[in-house]
Design an enzyme around this catalytic site. Structure first.
Site, PDB file in Angstrom:
ATOM      1  N   GLY A  34      44.441 -38.542  15.272  1.00  0.00           N
ATOM      2  CA  GLY A  34      44.094 -39.022  16.593  1.00  0.00           C
ATOM      3  C   GLY A  34      43.827 -40.507  16.544  1.00  0.00           C
ATOM      4  CG  MET A  36      38.250 -41.644  17.060  1.00  0.00           C
ATOM      5  SD  MET A  36      37.503 -43.232  17.360  1.00  0.00           S
ATOM      6  CE  MET A  36      36.012 -43.027  16.443  1.00  0.00           C
ATOM      7  CB  VAL A  39      40.952 -34.048  11.637  1.00  0.00           C
ATOM      8  CG1 VAL A  39      40.002 -32.896  11.335  1.00  0.00           C
ATOM      9  CG2 VAL A  39      40.431 -34.888  12.790  1.00  0.00           C
ATOM     10  CE  LYS A  54      37.212 -37.168  15.292  1.00  0.00           C
ATOM     11  NZ  LYS A  54      36.861 -36.587  16.585  1.00  0.00           N
ATOM     12  CG  ASP A 147      39.618 -35.948  26.005  1.00  0.00           C
ATOM     13  OD1 ASP A 147      40.493 -35.924  26.895  1.00  0.00           O
ATOM     14  OD2 ASP A 147      39.885 -36.199  24.811  1.00  0.00           O
TER      15      ASP A 147
END
Length: 171
Positions: A34, A36, A39, A54, A147
């Site tokens: 993602g 960020m 994962v 993560k 979200d």
């Protein structure tokens, strides 16, 4: 220390050789990516369990807003106790690498699950109602997810949905 054991799922088998590590966690495989970072499925050697790990992408480590967002996600998850929300285990930092360790859900996303042609509208509705119970638990803990979408709902092999990705949550 016990090493992770191979499982019956070929995608879950422990790679041979030395595993990359983040602190006490042995990184097993990539689960997803993602904004960020990546994962990972990881193995917690201290507690002898599989987790989802993560870490923040290295290029974002110095951004205080990003670090605060990760901490906010961990705090948001820690406030919620529901079988329909991913459980947070730990947030930490190892050698400057900030991470969240959370429940590993062996399964799929709601998006993929509902796209199977064998799903009736009754089954799909029931799954969304259960996911909604996770959102309700978050709201009762004073959180707004912000979200919610089928890709942020993980369905385990046990058939139980869990709302995930509270990175945009607000108290």
């Amino acid at each position: 220390d016990r090493a992770p054991q191979p499982s019956s799922d070929p995608g879950q088998t422990r790679p041979s050789g030395v595993l990359p590590r983040l602190g006490r966690y042995a990184l097993l495989r990539v689960l997803g990516e993602g904004g960020m970072g990546v994962v990972y499925a990881a193995y917690d050697e201290e507690l002898d369990r599989r987790v989802a790990l993560k870490p923040i992408h290295p290029t974002l480590q110095r951004d205080s807003q990003i670090r605060a967002r990760v901490l906010r996600e961990a705090q948001a998850l820690a406030r919620v106790s529901s079988p329909h929300v991913v459980t947070i285990y730990e947030t930490g930092e190892v050698d400057g690498q900030v991470f969240i360790a959370m429940e590993y859900v062996n399964g799929t996303t709601l998006t993929k699950w509902q796209s199977e042609s064998t799903r009736s509208w009754h089954d799909i509705l029931a799954m969304y109602i259960n996911a909604g119970q996770g959102l309700l638990a978050a709201h009762q803990a004073g959180l707004i997810h912000r979200d919610f979408k089928p890709d942020n709902v993980l369905i385990g092999r046990d058939g139980r949905p869990r709302v995930a990705d509270f990175g945009l949550a607000r108290i």
